[in-house]
Design a protein around this motif. Sequence first.
Motif, PDB file in Angstrom:
ATOM      1  N   MET A 256       0.831  -1.636  -0.175  1.00  0.00           N
ATOM      2  CA  MET A 256      -0.443   0.081   0.581  1.00  0.00           C
ATOM      3  C   MET A 256       0.672   1.448   0.002  1.00  0.00           C
ATOM      4  N   TRP A 257       0.961   1.875  -0.499  1.00  0.00           N
ATOM      5  CA  TRP A 257       1.330   3.239  -1.193  1.00  0.00           C
ATOM      6  C   TRP A 257       0.195   4.002  -0.412  1.00  0.00           C
ATOM      7  N   ARG A 258       1.282   5.132   0.245  1.00  0.00           N
ATOM      8  CA  ARG A 258       0.324   6.530   0.507  1.00  0.00           C
ATOM      9  C   ARG A 258       0.461   7.241  -0.992  1.00  0.00           C
ATOM     10  N   LYS A 259      -0.826   8.012  -0.651  1.00  0.00           N
ATOM     11  CA  LYS A 259      -1.138   8.699  -1.613  1.00  0.00           C
ATOM     12  C   LYS A 259      -1.965  10.372  -1.182  1.00  0.00           C
ATOM     13  N   GLU A 260      -2.288  11.234  -2.306  1.00  0.00           N
ATOM     14  CA  GLU A 260      -2.875  11.985  -1.993  1.00  0.00           C
ATOM     15  C   GLU A 260      -3.845  12.322  -0.843  1.00  0.00           C
ATOM     16  N   THR A 261      -4.797  11.562  -1.202  1.00  0.00           N
ATOM     17  CA  THR A 261      -6.534  11.131  -0.391  1.00  0.00           C
ATOM     18  C   THR A 261      -6.515   9.807  -0.199  1.00  0.00           C
ATOM     19  N   LEU A 262      -7.481   9.719   1.130  1.00  0.00           N
ATOM     20  CA  LEU A 262      -7.976   8.001   2.081  1.00  0.00           C
ATOM     21  C   LEU A 262      -8.682   7.697   0.217  1.00  0.00           C
ATOM     22  N   GLU A 263      -9.000   8.629  -0.366  1.00  0.00           N
ATOM     23  CA  GLU A 263      -9.777   7.534  -1.291  1.00  0.00           C
ATOM     24  C   GLU A 263      -8.959   7.203  -2.170  1.00  0.00           C
ATOM     25  N   GLN A 264      -8.171   7.809  -2.861  1.00  0.00           N
ATOM     26  CA  GLN A 264      -6.780   7.139  -3.736  1.00  0.00           C
ATOM     27  C   GLN A 264      -6.145   5.733  -2.974  1.00  0.00           C
ATOM     28  N   GLU A 265      -6.204   5.947  -0.815  1.00  0.00           N
ATOM     29  CA  GLU A 265      -5.701   4.678  -1.171  1.00  0.00           C
ATOM     30  C   GLU A 265      -6.758   3.925  -0.252  1.00  0.00           C
ATOM     31  N   LEU A 266      -8.198   4.196  -0.341  1.00  0.00           N
ATOM     32  CA  LEU A 266      -8.549   3.065   0.189  1.00  0.00           C
ATOM     33  C   LEU A 266      -9.125   2.649  -1.512  1.00  0.00           C
ATOM     34  N   ALA A 267      -8.296   3.216  -2.334  1.00  0.00           N
ATOM     35  CA  ALA A 267      -9.011   1.663  -3.804  1.00  0.00           C
ATOM     36  C   ALA A 267      -8.315   0.813  -3.569  1.00  0.00           C
ATOM     37  N   GLN A 268      -6.371   1.108  -3.217  1.00  0.00           N
ATOM     38  CA  GLN A 268      -5.428  -0.144  -3.637  1.00  0.00           C
ATOM     39  C   GLN A 268      -6.171  -0.786  -2.495  1.00  0.00           C
ATOM     40  N   VAL A 269      -6.933  -1.099  -1.452  1.00  0.00           N
ATOM     41  CA  VAL A 269      -7.267  -1.915  -0.706  1.00  0.00           C
ATOM     42  C   VAL A 269      -8.632  -2.682  -1.791  1.00  0.00           C
ATOM     43  N   ALA A 270      -9.322  -1.637  -2.323  1.00  0.00           N
ATOM     44  CA  ALA A 270     -10.616  -2.233  -3.143  1.00  0.00           C
ATOM     45  C   ALA A 270      -9.588  -3.886  -4.174  1.00  0.00           C
ATOM     46  N   ARG A 271      -8.724  -2.864  -4.815  1.00  0.00           N
ATOM     47  CA  ARG A 271      -7.630  -3.937  -6.194  1.00  0.00           C
ATOM     48  C   ARG A 271      -6.739  -5.293  -4.965  1.00  0.00           C
ATOM     49  N   ALA A 272      -6.733  -4.794  -3.996  1.00  0.00           N
ATOM     50  CA  ALA A 272      -6.178  -6.164  -2.934  1.00  0.00           C
ATOM     51  C   ALA A 272      -7.216  -7.197  -3.443  1.00  0.00           C
ATOM     52  N   ALA A 273      -7.934  -6.618  -2.465  1.00  0.00           N
ATOM     53  CA  ALA A 273      -9.367  -7.640  -2.346  1.00  0.00           C
ATOM     54  C   ALA A 273      -9.627  -8.244  -3.368  1.00  0.00           C
ATOM     55  N   ASP A 274     -10.037  -7.564  -5.580  1.00  0.00           N
ATOM     56  CA  ASP A 274     -10.368  -8.825  -6.267  1.00  0.00           C
ATOM     57  C   ASP A 274      -9.157  -9.190  -5.956  1.00  0.00           C
ATOM     58  N   LEU A 275      -7.495  -8.749  -6.139  1.00  0.00           N
ATOM     59  CA  LEU A 275      -7.077  -9.821  -6.263  1.00  0.00           C
ATOM     60  C   LEU A 275      -6.510 -11.193  -5.437  1.00  0.00           C
ATOM     61  N   ALA A 276      -6.693 -11.204  -4.327  1.00  0.00           N
ATOM     62  CA  ALA A 276      -7.034 -12.138  -2.825  1.00  0.00           C
ATOM     63  C   ALA A 276      -8.306 -12.722  -3.881  1.00  0.00           C
ATOM     64  N   HIS A 277      -8.927 -12.375  -4.250  1.00  0.00           N
ATOM     65  CA  HIS A 277      -9.832 -13.833  -4.595  1.00  0.00           C
ATOM     66  C   HIS A 277      -9.448 -14.219  -5.921  1.00  0.00           C
TER      67      HIS A 277
END
Length: 538
Positions: A256-277
């Motif tokens: 997970m990389w630091r981004k300018e906004t929390l929304e951008q950071e949370l998008a990384q979590v969602a992508r990781a969940a897709d990859l975990a699936h």
Amino acid sequence: MAGSRVLIEGARVFTADPDNPWAEAVAIEGDRIVFVGDAAGAEAIAADAERIDAAGGLVVPGFVDGHVHLAMTGAAMRKAQLRGAGSLEEIRRRVRRWAEANPEAQRVLGTAWVHGDVPDGRPDKAMLDDIVPDRPVYLDAFDFHSTWVNSAALRELGITDDTPDPVGGEIVRDPRTGEATGWLQETATTNMVWPLLNAVSDDEMEKRILAALDAFARAGITSIVEMALEEPALEAVARLQAAGRLSARVVGHIIMWRKETLEQELAQVARAADLAHDYQGDRLRVTGIKFIGDGTIDGCTAALSQPYTDGSNCDPIWPADRLSAMVAAADKAGLQAAIHAIGDATIDAAIDAIENAATVNGTSGRRHRIEHLEYARADQIARIGRLGITASMQPVHVDPAYLANWLEKLGPERGDNGFAWPLYLTAGAPLAFGTDTPTAPYEALPNMYIAATRKSPSDASVAPHRPDWALPMAVAIRHGTRESAWSAHLETVTGTLTPGLAADLVILDRDFFADGPAALLETDVRLTMMDGRIVYAA
């Protein structure tokens, strides 16, 4: 061999299973263990088996390295090796020699310089410019949390004296002139240097991974927990798996990389969940996400509750509110969170975030983990145990041959309380061992030697650090096999030599349990088997 029946005999067998710790033979059918016990029992069920004579050595489970950087390890193997240089002049000599040996290389690359080998622990571009004036030079610190570069590299990166520091990082500057010195800390490395150096072809990425996997097989490592996985490396591992070329299980945590906004950071979590699936196999699995919560004590970038001995301190890379929101989102998505936290201020934030996630989501069993935990207070260790957080630690990081700068930065009282493995066990915390390669050597047996002695495997003259905190060898081996497997949700697959589990094992040429911990440094791997397939034979 994976389709046949095999009997391994002729040596003691350490199973790492507390209910059945010792045996005389192991019988394998296909990719599974079918019997672990006495020689007579094995003979009765494996009379027609192919036999492997362990020749009086020792059989142990395949090591599970609980914290690895796979592609980075392969890349580091191709660079100038700077660990153990001992002085600035020796670093310069090694860099110059690599540059001369690789005249066609676009860049001059080195790895694993130690802060104590550089005057005042502060590298400067001027120390490199005269030996390599015509090509960019990039030298990874041993902890991989900073990069030392020359003037040509600063130009290539587009860094000027006026370039602003990235969020969570620092372009170190001369305090008198404001000039960029060539020392890039934390996200100035991960956000500026890594994208440039990691922009390689698919073929090169596969070569890096295969080089690391080959080294791991030779060291008896059959499973690794990858702690900074990015999609190009994940895709390369998947291609190698499809081609039948994986010699170790890979459990990945998406960085997970630091981004300018929390929304951008949370998008990384969602992508990781897709990859975990998408990746849920026993040989390749995405299980969670990884945060780099702070830096290192050697670089004074780990966040402490009280300043370093020089009066400096720093903030965590992830502010507590952002980290808490991210861990809660990951926990809700069923992901395991792994948080790099070395200083006690960051450890507080990590524990708080994990506790909050379980509370707000009403969840349990995610096996969240904190990585490194180099300096934790006693009250924090008690909380970690109470919450069931996995303490993911690396014995090789307490090698006393490399601790002088670490101890100097913390001071004697805090330094004397670092790497407190027995306290975690007393508190009831799961303890998983690894190496954090390439920040440290990947070899499993020297890592276990440090765990069992707190001594240096490379310099016997250096006094051990807190030898009273050394672990019995059987306990150390379990934390490098069984417990590391459990921490990565692999306990139903590997980690012990138990009927029904995968045939992941190592044959060693001597029995260090009989000969004592020093024998670990004289022991060689004879054979490594993963899923019933021999992936290395001496």
